[in-house]
Every structure is written in C-alpha cells, then in structure tokens.
Scaffold this motif. Structure first.
Motif, short mmCIF file in Angstrom:
data_model
loop_
_atom_site.label_atom_id
_atom_site.label_comp_id
_atom_site.label_asym_id
_atom_site.label_seq_id
_atom_site.Cartn_x
_atom_site.Cartn_y
_atom_site.Cartn_z
N GLY A 26 1.44 -0.75 -11.61
CA GLY A 26 0.20 -0.86 -10.87
C GLY A 26 0.45 -1.22 -9.41
N SER A 27 -0.55 -1.79 -8.76
CA SER A 27 -0.46 -2.03 -7.32
C SER A 27 0.62 -3.02 -6.94
N THR A 28 0.99 -3.95 -7.84
CA THR A 28 2.04 -4.93 -7.50
C THR A 28 3.10 -5.03 -8.59
N SER A 29 3.14 -4.11 -9.52
CA SER A 29 3.95 -4.32 -10.72
C SER A 29 5.07 -3.31 -10.91
N VAL A 30 6.09 -3.75 -11.66
CA VAL A 30 7.17 -2.91 -12.14
C VAL A 30 7.27 -3.12 -13.64
N ASP A 31 7.33 -2.02 -14.41
CA ASP A 31 7.36 -2.09 -15.87
C ASP A 31 8.71 -1.61 -16.39
N ILE A 32 9.21 -2.27 -17.42
CA ILE A 32 10.48 -1.90 -18.04
C ILE A 32 10.27 -1.75 -19.54
N SER A 33 10.70 -0.62 -20.09
CA SER A 33 10.56 -0.37 -21.52
C SER A 33 11.72 0.50 -21.97
N LEU A 34 11.73 0.88 -23.24
CA LEU A 34 12.77 1.76 -23.74
C LEU A 34 12.71 3.10 -23.03
N PRO B 44 0.80 -1.23 0.00
CA PRO B 44 0.00 0.00 0.00
C PRO B 44 0.83 1.28 0.00
N THR B 45 2.06 1.22 0.47
CA THR B 45 2.91 2.42 0.49
C THR B 45 3.83 2.50 -0.72
N ASN B 46 3.80 1.49 -1.58
CA ASN B 46 4.63 1.42 -2.80
C ASN B 46 6.12 1.21 -2.50
N GLU B 47 6.48 0.96 -1.25
CA GLU B 47 7.89 0.82 -0.89
C GLU B 47 8.54 -0.39 -1.57
N LYS B 48 7.84 -1.51 -1.62
CA LYS B 48 8.42 -2.72 -2.20
C LYS B 48 8.69 -2.53 -3.69
N LYS B 49 7.70 -2.00 -4.41
CA LYS B 49 7.86 -1.80 -5.86
C LYS B 49 8.95 -0.79 -6.16
N ASN B 50 8.97 0.30 -5.39
CA ASN B 50 9.97 1.34 -5.64
C ASN B 50 11.38 0.84 -5.37
N ARG B 51 11.54 0.02 -4.32
CA ARG B 51 12.85 -0.53 -4.01
C ARG B 51 13.32 -1.48 -5.12
#
Length: 270
Positions: A192-200, A167-174
């Motif tokens: 999103g709530s549980t995701s990390v995206d990688i693109s160009l 809920p605080t986005n700490e895990k995704k941001n780390r």
C-alpha cells in the motif's frame, strides 16, 4: 477484449464486459475504502447488489480481521455471503462462507525461520535507508503468519500522512529491493501507500485470482479486477498479469461509479 491490458472504465465497452464477466474481484485499500477505514454505505450497497449478480472476491494485502472490520461489519443480511470469496494477506489465505461462519479453504504460512529473516531484514534496511521513523501509529512490522508486512508509519497512521509519505513509491521500492536480496526464496512486494509485503514466492494476487477462477470453474479472463495500484511496482499488478479484465480506479469514489454502471447491466441471478 485484451484481458491483460489495464483499462480506464470510461474507455471500455461495459456492455461487452458485463456479458463476458463471470466474477468480479476487488482490491480493498484505495479501491473500496480509504486505508484501514470501513467502506461507505454506498459501497456496501454496491457490493450487496453485486453478490446477487456475480461471485464477488476481495483480494487484499490486509489481514482477515481488517476484511471483517472494513467490509463484513458494514454489510447487512441482504448480502449473499455464499457468493463472496475473501482472500486476505495478498491471497495467501482464502475464506468461504459455510452457512454459519467464514471457513478457511487454504493458507500458505511462512516458516518461523522465514518470518524471522524477513523481519530482521526489514528492520535493518529501513534503518540503513533512514525510513525507520521515530513516530509511528500502531505496529510497524506485522507477522501475519502467511505474510510479513512493514508499514513505515504504523498500521494506524492517518490517511493524509500515509499518502504524503512516499507519493512516488521510491522509498518502498528501494526497501523492497534491498530486502529481496536477503530473502531470495520469498516474494517481496511494494504494498500500500507505506507498506512492503513479504510472502511465499508465487503466492500473490495472481495466484489468488487463478485459484478463484479454478474454484468457480471459469477462465481468469472472465474475471473483472478493480484496483488502484496497477503500476508494475504495485500490489495489484500480478492480478493484471494473470489475465483478468483489469480496471484501474483512483479511489472508492470511482469504484462506486464503475460498480453502478456494471450493476445496471448485470442480471440478478442469486
């Protein structure tokens, strides 16, 4: 109006917004629908009405297949498809209706080496950080060609589980920060709530709204953008920085309210 600010819709002069707007763009999950769920009949009616008033864009981190199942399959023949612009995988792809089907206008795919490096880094750091969960629902890492997406609980995880995981986005941001160091030439974003995206690098929602504005021959500042993740670490933030009329919403219910107010103020043109 300061187009680079983030607005709560109740604080806006919606008459002025409606008179200035030449297009409207939406995030999908958390804005038009709950994560991976179809839009409601009420949202479908709003999108349909808007397609007869303004160009309507969907700018989402999800794949085109999700845009189809969550939105397109919920619309009927009343919607003006020619006035719709679909920009999945965070704007790395762009689709328009050609009269018979959805045609890909552009796509910016990662190379095989870039995709392999991103996937390897995500798995290694997620395990090191203790967020490689034992039980997941569906794919944990998706290779979408133009985007690699890590979903901590899997793509098909229940909404309640997703919303309570970070809920605080700490895990995704780390995780995003650690992976960024491994792939410095790529853009790594908390999604999103549980995701990390990688693109160009440079191909994100800011790129998407600029490309859309160019295609429509309008200024980005004439585009309304509705999203739920407009905090600096959120995946809607690039669209804010691009200069759209950014309206933060808390979910589909609030989106419905905003759209209803705008529809009342916008003339039918198509």
């Amino acid at each position: 109006m300061n187009a680079t600010a983030i607005h709560a819709w109740q604080q806006l002069d919606l008459d002025a917004v409606a008179s200035e707007a030449k297009a409207i763009a939406f995030d999908l999950d958390g804005t038009l629908a709950r994560s991976k769920k179809p839009i409601s009949p009420q949202i479908a009616d709003c999108l349909t009405a808007l397609t007869h008033r303004l160009p309507v864009a969907i700018v989402t981190g999800g794949r085109f297949a999700l845009v189809r199942s969550q939105i397109l399959d919920m619309l009927d023949d009343r919607a003006c498809k020619a006035n719709m612009h679909l920009m999945p995988t965070s704007g790395t792809r762009y689709y328009r209706w050609d009269g018979t089907q959805w045609e890909c206008v552009y796509e910016h795919n990662l190379s095989v080496a870039e995709r392999q490096a991103a996937i390897s880094s995500l798995e290694r750091h997620a395990k090191e950080q203790g967020i490689w969960e034992d039980h997941v629902w569906g794919d944990r890492i998706e290779d979408r060609g133009s985007q690699i997406t890590f979903s901590a609980l899997g793509q098909l995880a229940p909404i309640a589980a997703k919303e309570s995981w970070d809920p605080t986005n700490e895990k995704k941001n780390r995780l995003a920060e650690a992976v960024s160091a491994d792939v410095p030439d790529l853009a790594v974003r908390s999604g999103g709530s549980t995701s990390v995206d990688i693109s160009l690098r440079g191909v994100d929602k800011a790129y998407a709204v600029r490309q859309l504005a160019a295609a429509l021959h309008i200024d980005v500042s004439q585009m309304i953008y509705l999203g739920d993740r407009m905090d600096p670490d959120g995946n809607d933030y690039p669209a804010v920085n691009a200069g759209t009329i950014a309206i933060r919403v808390t979910g589909p219910e609030e989106t419905l309210e905003v759209c209803g107010e705008l529809i009342r103020r916008l003339p039918v043109v198509a």
